[in-house]
Each structure stands twice: as C-alpha cells, then as structure tokens.
Scaffold this motif. Structure first.
Motif, PDB file in Angstrom:
ATOM      1  N   LEU A  15      22.379 -10.685 -47.431  1.00 27.70           N
ATOM      2  CA  LEU A  15      23.415 -11.689 -47.169  1.00 27.70           C
ATOM      3  C   LEU A  15      22.813 -12.999 -46.663  1.00 27.70           C
ATOM      4  CD1 LEU A  15      26.132  -9.380 -45.591  1.00 27.70           C
ATOM      5  CD2 LEU A  15      26.126 -10.394 -47.874  1.00 27.70           C
ATOM      6  N   LYS A  16      21.738 -12.863 -45.869  1.00 21.38           N
ATOM      7  CA  LYS A  16      21.058 -14.056 -45.349  1.00 21.38           C
ATOM      8  C   LYS A  16      20.450 -14.857 -46.509  1.00 21.38           C
ATOM      9  CE  LYS A  16      17.906 -14.820 -41.529  1.00 21.38           C
ATOM     10  NZ  LYS A  16      16.971 -14.133 -40.646  1.00 21.38           N
ATOM     11  N   GLU A  17      19.816 -14.138 -47.429  1.00 24.64           N
ATOM     12  CA  GLU A  17      19.185 -14.811 -48.569  1.00 24.64           C
ATOM     13  C   GLU A  17      20.252 -15.478 -49.453  1.00 24.64           C
ATOM     14  OE1 GLU A  17      17.078 -16.675 -51.160  1.00 24.64           O
ATOM     15  OE2 GLU A  17      16.305 -16.015 -49.226  1.00 24.64           O
ATOM     16  N   LEU A  18      21.392 -14.792 -49.579  1.00 29.72           N
ATOM     17  CA  LEU A  18      22.492 -15.343 -50.369  1.00 29.72           C
ATOM     18  C   LEU A  18      22.986 -16.663 -49.753  1.00 29.72           C
ATOM     19  CD1 LEU A  18      23.707 -13.949 -52.839  1.00 29.72           C
ATOM     20  CD2 LEU A  18      25.607 -13.198 -51.406  1.00 29.72           C
ATOM     21  N   ARG A  19      23.112 -16.663 -48.413  1.00 28.85           N
ATOM     22  CA  ARG A  19      23.578 -17.872 -47.715  1.00 28.85           C
ATOM     23  C   ARG A  19      22.564 -19.003 -47.897  1.00 28.85           C
ATOM     24  NH1 ARG A  19      25.477 -14.294 -43.746  1.00 28.85           N
ATOM     25  NH2 ARG A  19      23.586 -14.483 -42.513  1.00 28.85           N
ATOM     26  N   ARG A  20      21.264 -18.638 -47.774  1.00 29.65           N
ATOM     27  CA  ARG A  20      20.212 -19.665 -47.932  1.00 29.65           C
ATOM     28  C   ARG A  20      20.264 -20.255 -49.337  1.00 29.65           C
ATOM     29  NH1 ARG A  20      15.459 -16.553 -45.492  1.00 29.65           N
ATOM     30  NH2 ARG A  20      15.683 -16.935 -43.287  1.00 29.65           N
ATOM     31  N   SER A  21      20.434 -19.373 -50.323  1.00 24.99           N
ATOM     32  CA  SER A  21      20.479 -19.827 -51.708  1.00 24.99           C
ATOM     33  C   SER A  21      21.663 -20.782 -51.910  1.00 24.99           C
ATOM     34  CB  SER A  21      20.577 -18.618 -52.636  1.00 24.99           C
ATOM     35  OG  SER A  21      20.795 -19.045 -53.945  1.00 24.99           O
ATOM     36  N   GLU A  22      22.807 -20.441 -51.328  1.00 24.62           N
ATOM     37  CA  GLU A  22      23.982 -21.323 -51.455  1.00 24.62           C
ATOM     38  C   GLU A  22      23.701 -22.683 -50.810  1.00 24.62           C
ATOM     39  OE1 GLU A  22      26.507 -20.819 -53.405  1.00 24.62           O
ATOM     40  OE2 GLU A  22      25.654 -18.863 -53.871  1.00 24.62           O
ATOM     41  N   GLU A  23      23.005 -22.669 -49.657  1.00 25.52           N
ATOM     42  CA  GLU A  23      22.672 -23.943 -48.987  1.00 25.52           C
ATOM     43  C   GLU A  23      21.729 -24.778 -49.852  1.00 25.52           C
ATOM     44  OE1 GLU A  23      23.020 -21.956 -44.587  1.00 25.52           O
ATOM     45  OE2 GLU A  23      21.079 -22.810 -45.148  1.00 25.52           O
ATOM     46  N   ARG A  24      20.717 -24.096 -50.415  1.00 25.88           N
ATOM     47  CA  ARG A  24      19.753 -24.816 -51.265  1.00 25.88           C
ATOM     48  C   ARG A  24      20.479 -25.416 -52.466  1.00 25.88           C
ATOM     49  NH1 ARG A  24      16.284 -20.186 -50.337  1.00 25.88           N
ATOM     50  NH2 ARG A  24      16.962 -19.348 -52.335  1.00 25.88           N
ATOM     51  N   LYS A  25      21.364 -24.622 -53.075  1.00 21.69           N
ATOM     52  CA  LYS A  25      22.059 -25.109 -54.280  1.00 21.69           C
ATOM     53  C   LYS A  25      22.970 -26.293 -53.937  1.00 21.69           C
ATOM     54  CE  LYS A  25      23.363 -20.978 -55.751  1.00 21.69           C
ATOM     55  NZ  LYS A  25      23.982 -19.936 -56.574  1.00 21.69           N
ATOM     56  N   ALA A  26      23.585 -26.250 -52.749  1.00 24.23           N
ATOM     57  CA  ALA A  26      24.447 -27.378 -52.346  1.00 24.23           C
ATOM     58  C   ALA A  26      23.585 -28.645 -52.220  1.00 24.23           C
ATOM     59  CB  ALA A  26      25.139 -27.057 -51.031  1.00 24.23           C
ATOM     60  N   GLU A  27      22.384 -28.499 -51.634  1.00 24.32           N
ATOM     61  CA  GLU A  27      21.497 -29.674 -51.488  1.00 24.32           C
ATOM     62  C   GLU A  27      21.051 -30.205 -52.843  1.00 24.32           C
ATOM     63  OE1 GLU A  27      18.203 -28.905 -48.829  1.00 24.32           O
ATOM     64  OE2 GLU A  27      19.603 -28.275 -47.266  1.00 24.32           O
ATOM     65  N   GLY A  29      22.635 -29.887 -55.659  1.00 20.42           N
ATOM     66  CA  GLY A  29      23.813 -30.509 -56.275  1.00 20.42           C
ATOM     67  C   GLY A  29      24.033 -31.925 -55.747  1.00 20.42           C
ATOM     68  N   GLN A  30      23.870 -32.095 -54.420  1.00 19.01           N
ATOM     69  CA  GLN A  30      24.070 -33.432 -53.825  1.00 19.01           C
ATOM     70  C   GLN A  30      23.035 -34.418 -54.346  1.00 19.01           C
ATOM     71  OE1 GLN A  30      23.956 -32.754 -49.618  1.00 19.01           O
ATOM     72  NE2 GLN A  30      25.937 -31.695 -49.639  1.00 19.01           N
ATOM     73  N   PHE A  31      21.776 -33.944 -54.431  1.00 18.40           N
ATOM     74  CA  PHE A  31      20.699 -34.799 -54.925  1.00 18.40           C
ATOM     75  C   PHE A  31      21.021 -35.263 -56.353  1.00 18.40           C
ATOM     76  CE2 PHE A  31      16.892 -35.627 -57.305  1.00 18.40           C
ATOM     77  CZ  PHE A  31      16.001 -36.211 -56.423  1.00 18.40           C
ATOM     78  N   LEU A  32      21.410 -34.309 -57.191  1.00 15.74           N
ATOM     79  CA  LEU A  32      21.649 -34.633 -58.602  1.00 15.74           C
ATOM     80  C   LEU A  32      22.815 -35.611 -58.741  1.00 15.74           C
ATOM     81  CD1 LEU A  32      21.120 -31.042 -60.051  1.00 15.74           C
ATOM     82  CD2 LEU A  32      19.593 -33.010 -60.336  1.00 15.74           C
ATOM     83  N   GLN A  33      23.858 -35.381 -57.955  1.00 15.04           N
ATOM     84  CA  GLN A  33      25.013 -36.285 -58.027  1.00 15.04           C
ATOM     85  C   GLN A  33      24.636 -37.692 -57.583  1.00 15.04           C
ATOM     86  OE1 GLN A  33      28.374 -34.832 -55.862  1.00 15.04           O
ATOM     87  NE2 GLN A  33      28.861 -33.333 -57.437  1.00 15.04           N
ATOM     88  N   HIS A  34      23.755 -37.752 -56.593  1.00  9.88           N
ATOM     89  CA  HIS A  34      23.360 -39.056 -56.050  1.00  9.88           C
ATOM     90  C   HIS A  34      22.437 -39.822 -57.008  1.00  9.88           C
ATOM     91  CE1 HIS A  34      22.655 -41.911 -52.819  1.00  9.88           C
ATOM     92  NE2 HIS A  34      21.381 -41.912 -53.182  1.00  9.88           N
ATOM     93  N   TYR A  35      21.479 -39.107 -57.620  1.00  5.39           N
ATOM     94  CA  TYR A  35      20.425 -39.814 -58.361  1.00  5.39           C
ATOM     95  C   TYR A  35      20.631 -39.906 -59.872  1.00  5.39           C
ATOM     96  CZ  TYR A  35      17.640 -40.195 -54.161  1.00  5.39           C
ATOM     97  OH  TYR A  35      17.198 -40.529 -52.912  1.00  5.39           O
ATOM     98  N   LEU A  36      21.435 -38.987 -60.434  1.00  8.76           N
ATOM     99  CA  LEU A  36      21.584 -39.027 -61.889  1.00  8.76           C
ATOM    100  C   LEU A  36      22.966 -39.525 -62.266  1.00  8.76           C
ATOM    101  CD1 LEU A  36      20.000 -35.691 -63.210  1.00  8.76           C
ATOM    102  CD2 LEU A  36      18.960 -37.948 -63.103  1.00  8.76           C
TER     103      LEU A  36
END
Ligand SMILES: C[S@@+](CC[C@H](N)C(=O)[O-])C[C@H]1O[C@@H](n2cnc3c(N)ncnc32)[C@H](O)[C@@H]1O
Length: 205
Positions: A15-27, A29-36
C-alpha cells in the motif's frame, strides 16, 4: 520470481508503494501539463541519461518538441544543465519511470519518434522481465504514435538486440524498416564506452 519481488496486495509495504507511485504520477502529470502544449507531437527518448543525444537533436530541429525521461535524478540534472547551457526551448527532461509516465501522459501528446539508446540489458534470463522492451510496451507506444511514426533502438548487447527484433517481428503494431536511416547521430555517454553496437528501426502499422 525472486522472493523480494513478491508483495502481498493489501500488505503495508504494498500500500505504501502504491501511494508513492500515485504521488510520483501526480508530479509527472503536473510537469507535463506545465511544460508541454496539448495537443503536441513530440520526439520522445526513454532512458535519456545525461541528455547528450536529445539536446543535440533538439538543437538541430528547433521546430520539434522533444522530451526525455530517466529514472535517475542526477542524470536528469545533467541533461537539464546541457539544455540550459544551449538555451534550448524545445526540449524538456523529466525524472520519471517509463510505465508511470505513459500512464499519465495526456491523450493529446503523440510521438513522431521514440528512441531507446543503450537501455539496461538485464543479461540474466531471470531478469529479462525487467527489460524496458516488452510486448505490452510496444503496444502502448504504438497507440501513441503519429502515422508513420518510428521506433529507434540501439544497444551494445547482442542478446537484447535479438530480443527487441523478435518482439518487433511478433508485434502486429510495428514493422522493421531495414533501409531506414538513423534519426540523428550523436554519441551518448554509454555509446562512447562501447566498441560496437546494433541498431534497429521500426515503423508503426
Ligand atoms: C545504460 S543507461 C543509458 C543512458 C543513455 N541513453 C546513454 O546511452 O548514455 C540506461 C538508462 O535508462 C534509465 N532507465 C532504466 N529503466 C528506466 C525506466 N523504467 N524508466 C526510465 N528510465 C529508465 C536508467 O536510469 C539509465 O540512465
């Protein structure tokens, strides 16, 4: 399967790894929305390392948007230093894992070309499942390609080369182009260490 690869669903570690993965994916996603811009057609490099190839490509192709990802932050930092030194506006580098990146990449972003240069070969048979090139990946990439978009792969490892050619030949989504030119020549950090290497180009079907 190795013992350490087994994670029980619902265990604390899982569950911890799942939460980390969701956090990484959110980051990511934000990067891609900002730069592309969205939509956008891009040249995408997976496992870009220090960014030698992509900065050189972006410099010569200022009308194309380029994006490189790598798992290792220090390598992405080096790639960003190259980008800044050359004041390139059409290339971005991001710390991301390929599978997570593809999951959150906005639908409007498509690939004109995808390039893998000297990806980790994982030579032991029991580690082949860790290789980036897998049938599922080839299908996911194909779904993102522009018409006539191309896949470029280069390695010094004969077994990984044969594996990739085999997977491309088995895939209904790709056709190997024996006569196709290499997209752009620029030695990478790993290419500089190798005496010999093998390249394959395929076009999306
Ligand atoms: C052998 S290095 C090659 C780097 C560069 N392409 C070169 O030729 O110098 C492989 C790179 O792929 C990155 N990598 C491995 N697996 C990855 C993944 N799943 N997602 C993103 N990058 C990955 C590694 O961090 C490493 O920098």
């Amino acid at each position: 399967m190795e013992k350490k690869d087994i994670q029980m669903p619902n265990s604390e570690g899982y569950l911890k790894e799942l939460r980390r993965s969701e956090e990484r994916k959110a980051e990511i996603g934000q990067f891609l929305q900002h730069y592309l811009p969205d939509p956008a057609k891009i040249v995408f490099e997976a496992g870009c390392g220090h960014g030698h190839w992509l900065t050189s490509y972006a410099m010569e192709n200022s009308n194309q948007m380029c994006l490189g990802i790598d798992l290792i932050a220090g390598r992405v930092d080096k790639a960003n230093q190259k980008k800044e030194k050359r004041d390139l506006k059409n290339v971005h580098f991001l710390k991301a894992e390929l599978g997570e990146y593809l999951e959150v990449l906005p639908k409007g972003i498509t690939f004109e070309a995808v390039i893998f240069l000297f990806p980790d070969p994982w030579p032991k048979a029991r580690h082949h499942k860790k290789r980036m090139i897998q049938s599922t990946l080839l299908e996911k990439l194909a779904n993102r390609m522009e018409s006539r978009g191309k896949f470029y792969f280069r390695t010094d490892d004969r077994s990984y080369f044969d594996w990739t050619v085999e997977h491309l030949n088995e895939s209904k989504f790709w056709k190997i182009q024996d006569e196709a030119d290499w997209l752009h020549e620029e030695s990478t950090y790993f290419q500089n260490l190798m005496d010999d290497y093998f390249s394959v180009v395929a076009e999306v079907q």
